[in-house]
Design a protein around this motif. Structure first.
Motif, PDB file in Angstrom:
ATOM      1  N   GLY A 164       3.251   5.752  -7.156  1.00  0.00           N
ATOM      2  CA  GLY A 164       4.339   5.532  -6.301  1.00  0.00           C
ATOM      3  C   GLY A 164       3.899   4.140  -5.547  1.00  0.00           C
ATOM      4  N   ASP A 165       4.902   3.724  -4.754  1.00  0.00           N
ATOM      5  CA  ASP A 165       4.724   2.534  -3.844  1.00  0.00           C
ATOM      6  C   ASP A 165       3.613   2.413  -2.751  1.00  0.00           C
ATOM      7  N   LYS A 166       2.585   1.846  -3.132  1.00  0.00           N
ATOM      8  CA  LYS A 166       1.533   1.813  -2.287  1.00  0.00           C
ATOM      9  C   LYS A 166       1.371   0.487  -1.360  1.00  0.00           C
ATOM     10  N   SER A 167       2.450  -0.262  -1.315  1.00  0.00           N
ATOM     11  CA  SER A 167       2.468  -1.359  -0.766  1.00  0.00           C
ATOM     12  C   SER A 167       1.947  -1.559   0.759  1.00  0.00           C
ATOM     13  N   LEU A 168       2.146  -0.353   1.130  1.00  0.00           N
ATOM     14  CA  LEU A 168       2.001  -0.276   2.941  1.00  0.00           C
ATOM     15  C   LEU A 168       1.333   0.724   3.171  1.00  0.00           C
ATOM     16  N   THR A 169       0.385   1.491   2.166  1.00  0.00           N
ATOM     17  CA  THR A 169      -0.263   2.541   2.485  1.00  0.00           C
ATOM     18  C   THR A 169      -1.849   2.070   2.968  1.00  0.00           C
ATOM     19  N   THR A 170      -2.180   0.906   2.641  1.00  0.00           N
ATOM     20  CA  THR A 170      -3.646   0.294   3.307  1.00  0.00           C
ATOM     21  C   THR A 170      -3.266  -0.898   3.895  1.00  0.00           C
ATOM     22  N   PRO A 171      -4.002  -1.066   5.065  1.00  0.00           N
ATOM     23  CA  PRO A 171      -3.730  -2.526   5.726  1.00  0.00           C
ATOM     24  C   PRO A 171      -4.353  -3.702   4.957  1.00  0.00           C
ATOM     25  N   ASP A 172      -4.035  -4.716   5.071  1.00  0.00           N
ATOM     26  CA  ASP A 172      -4.382  -5.927   4.364  1.00  0.00           C
ATOM     27  C   ASP A 172      -5.573  -6.640   5.452  1.00  0.00           C
ATOM     28  N   THR A 173      -5.582  -6.356   6.594  1.00  0.00           N
ATOM     29  CA  THR A 173      -6.662  -6.868   7.650  1.00  0.00           C
ATOM     30  C   THR A 173      -7.359  -5.799   7.927  1.00  0.00           C
ATOM     31  N   ALA A 174      -8.330  -5.890   8.897  1.00  0.00           N
ATOM     32  CA  ALA A 174      -9.215  -4.832   9.387  1.00  0.00           C
ATOM     33  C   ALA A 174      -8.535  -4.159  10.567  1.00  0.00           C
ATOM     34  N   ILE A 175      -8.716  -2.890  10.711  1.00  0.00           N
ATOM     35  CA  ILE A 175      -8.242  -2.209  11.696  1.00  0.00           C
ATOM     36  C   ILE A 175      -8.963  -2.734  13.134  1.00  0.00           C
ATOM     37  N   SER A 176      -8.234  -2.683  14.186  1.00  0.00           N
ATOM     38  CA  SER A 176      -8.939  -2.978  15.489  1.00  0.00           C
ATOM     39  C   SER A 176      -9.527  -1.845  15.930  1.00  0.00           C
ATOM     40  N   ALA A 177     -10.917  -1.882  16.185  1.00  0.00           N
ATOM     41  CA  ALA A 177     -11.762  -0.827  16.569  1.00  0.00           C
ATOM     42  C   ALA A 177     -12.677  -1.336  17.604  1.00  0.00           C
ATOM     43  N   PHE A 204     -10.581   2.234   5.358  1.00  0.00           N
ATOM     44  CA  PHE A 204      -9.755   0.969   5.607  1.00  0.00           C
ATOM     45  C   PHE A 204     -11.056  -0.050   6.395  1.00  0.00           C
ATOM     46  N   LYS A 205     -10.527  -1.189   6.151  1.00  0.00           N
ATOM     47  CA  LYS A 205     -11.569  -2.131   6.559  1.00  0.00           C
ATOM     48  C   LYS A 205     -11.565  -2.185   8.330  1.00  0.00           C
ATOM     49  N   GLY A 206     -12.761  -2.172   8.509  1.00  0.00           N
ATOM     50  CA  GLY A 206     -12.966  -2.255  10.089  1.00  0.00           C
ATOM     51  C   GLY A 206     -13.006  -0.871  10.776  1.00  0.00           C
ATOM     52  N   THR A 207     -12.790   0.211   9.986  1.00  0.00           N
ATOM     53  CA  THR A 207     -12.859   1.743  10.303  1.00  0.00           C
ATOM     54  C   THR A 207     -14.207   2.140  10.102  1.00  0.00           C
ATOM     55  N   ASP A 208     -15.223   1.607   9.310  1.00  0.00           N
ATOM     56  CA  ASP A 208     -16.409   2.298   8.882  1.00  0.00           C
ATOM     57  C   ASP A 208     -17.415   1.584  10.072  1.00  0.00           C
ATOM     58  N   ILE A 209     -17.243   2.004  11.045  1.00  0.00           N
ATOM     59  CA  ILE A 209     -18.255   1.254  11.986  1.00  0.00           C
ATOM     60  C   ILE A 209     -19.306   2.249  12.551  1.00  0.00           C
ATOM     61  N   LYS A 251      -7.731   3.541  20.701  1.00  0.00           N
ATOM     62  CA  LYS A 251      -8.300   2.843  19.420  1.00  0.00           C
ATOM     63  C   LYS A 251      -9.256   3.588  18.869  1.00  0.00           C
ATOM     64  N   ILE A 252      -9.597   3.231  17.821  1.00  0.00           N
ATOM     65  CA  ILE A 252     -10.837   3.950  17.244  1.00  0.00           C
ATOM     66  C   ILE A 252     -12.251   3.546  17.868  1.00  0.00           C
ATOM     67  N   GLY A 253     -12.986   4.385  18.598  1.00  0.00           N
ATOM     68  CA  GLY A 253     -14.100   3.986  19.420  1.00  0.00           C
ATOM     69  C   GLY A 253     -13.795   3.846  20.693  1.00  0.00           C
ATOM     70  N   GLU A 254     -12.708   3.896  21.220  1.00  0.00           N
ATOM     71  CA  GLU A 254     -12.386   3.809  22.595  1.00  0.00           C
ATOM     72  C   GLU A 254     -12.491   5.084  23.396  1.00  0.00           C
ATOM     73  N   VAL A 255     -13.189   4.965  24.324  1.00  0.00           N
ATOM     74  CA  VAL A 255     -13.467   6.027  25.389  1.00  0.00           C
ATOM     75  C   VAL A 255     -12.380   6.480  26.316  1.00  0.00           C
ATOM     76  N   VAL A 256     -11.999   7.633  25.996  1.00  0.00           N
ATOM     77  CA  VAL A 256     -10.847   8.133  26.912  1.00  0.00           C
ATOM     78  C   VAL A 256     -11.264   9.384  27.824  1.00  0.00           C
ATOM     79  N   TYR A 257     -11.394   8.797  29.147  1.00  0.00           N
ATOM     80  CA  TYR A 257     -11.701   9.716  30.056  1.00  0.00           C
ATOM     81  C   TYR A 257     -10.889  10.882  30.568  1.00  0.00           C
ATOM     82  N   LEU A 258     -10.967  12.128  30.265  1.00  0.00           N
ATOM     83  CA  LEU A 258     -10.091  13.172  30.394  1.00  0.00           C
ATOM     84  C   LEU A 258      -9.676  13.507  31.953  1.00  0.00           C
ATOM     85  N   ASP A 259     -10.143  13.064  32.767  1.00  0.00           N
ATOM     86  CA  ASP A 259      -9.806  13.293  34.325  1.00  0.00           C
ATOM     87  C   ASP A 259      -8.903  12.226  34.752  1.00  0.00           C
TER      88      ASP A 259
END
Length: 350
Positions: free
Chosen positions: A72-85, A136-141, A342-350
């Motif tokens: 099937g169409d996979k043109s948009l299933t994977t980003p061309d550039t690195a994900i911001s993390a 994905f690029k940028g997610t394997d950190i 974002k991937i790797g961002e700290v979210v404080y639950l309080d």
């Protein structure tokens, strides 16, 4: 005919050797299997969902589903550039505050009342071979060594994109307890985890822990299996009750009556973490579809939500960015706040 049989025999031997690798784990046996046989969710051969669940819901048959998935169409299933993390020093984060850090897909680290909870960590491979389900690029950190000592390692089910053999092997010396569904403990014992570390639960089982913690295994609508044998281990979601707050760890699940049941039984959920990604109309029973997400939020009744199972792997044919749009839309429809770190961002639950 002789040549054909010889080729089939060789192929059969190759397959057997391949699936006999340690990473495939082991099927439940002995006293563990006897306990499984007592489960109301086991029919004598395999675990079942609460309601009738079809793996492939397409009317065109399984072969057409695989054809559509592969070609099937996979043109948009994977980003061309690195994900911001963001690369956070996890070991230096405060233990006296409640927080969550997401690593992409369904892997995340929670700190609740000083206890660290690592969920479905996949830092090495999301499949039996490294060239399938590539990150994905940028997610394997993040790697196992980046993790602090873990009080609870939580595994929702034994699929490769949730239970990474290499990751859990590396983490073992620093893990105090492993929270898993029935049968999954066979994998962990085979991989060197002492049985004393394993908290193995059936749906609605409750495990009282020290320091005011309580863990309840709750239903999910999915399936399990790492090789040719399906549904020999249990898939689950989990309620973690700490002295300060209640968290629901959803794992992988299609929509079903368990959302309302969990919401009614646990009316004070502070944060619910929902699957949102890798869905498809062809397997609509076993993953949450975009139009079902806000309904799940309303029925669970949590104060706020976060969605996972996206932004790191391509396991379906939807655009890689679509789950983020789903989360925004579900927040508007349900009137519930949704965390979108974002991937790797700290979210404080309080």
């Amino acid at each position: 005919m002789t040549i054909t049989l010889a080729i089939l025999c060789v192929l059969g031997i190759i397959v057997l050797l391949f699936i006999n690798q340690a990473s495939f784990g082991k099927l439940p046996q002995g006293t563990r299997l006897e306990r499984i046989k007592q489960s109301p969710n086991y029919n004598g051969k395999q675990f079942l969902n609460e309601i009738k669940t079809t793996m492939m819901t397409s009317e065109n048959g399984t072969l057409s589903v695989y054809k559509e998935y592969l070609f099937g169409d996979k043109s948009l299933t994977t980003p061309d550039t690195a994900i911001s993390a963001i690369k956070t020093d996890l070991k230096s984060l405060p233990r006296d505050k409640d927080w969550i850090v997401w690593f992409g897909h369904s892997s995340y680290l929670l700190n609740l009342s000083g206890k660290t909870i690592l969920v479905d960590p996949v830092f090495r491979k999301a499949s039996p071979v490294s060239f399938v389900n590539k990150m994905f690029k940028g997610t394997d950190i993040y790697k196992p060594n980046d993790m602090p000592d873990i009080d609870y390692l939580v595994i929702s089910h034994d699929h490769w994109d949730h239970l990474d053999y290499e990751t859990v092997k590396e983490l073992e010396p620093r893990v105090k307890k492993v929270v898993i569904g029935l049968g999954v403990g066979e994998h962990f014992e085979y991989w060197g985890y002492p049985v004393e570390k394993l908290v193995e639960l059936d749906w609605w089982d409750v495990s009282e822990q020290s320091n005011g913690f309580r863990i309840t295994a709750t239903p999910a609508r999915h399936f399990s299996g790492r090789s040719l044998f399906m549904n020999k281990t249990l898939w689950a979601s989990y309620i973690f009750e700490s002295p300060k707050r209640t968290i629901w760890i959803g794992g992988d699940t299609g929509y079903g009556p368990h959302f309302a049941k969990i919401g009614q039984k646990f009316p004070g959920i502070d944060l619910a973490i929902l699957e949102n990604g890798q869905y498809d109309k062809n397997w609509a029973d076993i993953h949450t579809l975009p139009e079902q997400l806000s309904k799940e939020m309303v029925e669970l009744g949590a104060s706020r939500y976060m969605t996972v199972h996206h932004s790191k792997l391509c396991l379906s044919n939807h655009p890689y960015f679509e789950p983020l749009e789903n989360a925004k839309k579900a927040a508007q429809e349900s009137g519930k706040p949704v965390l979108m770190p974002k991937i790797g961002e700290v979210v404080y639950l309080d």
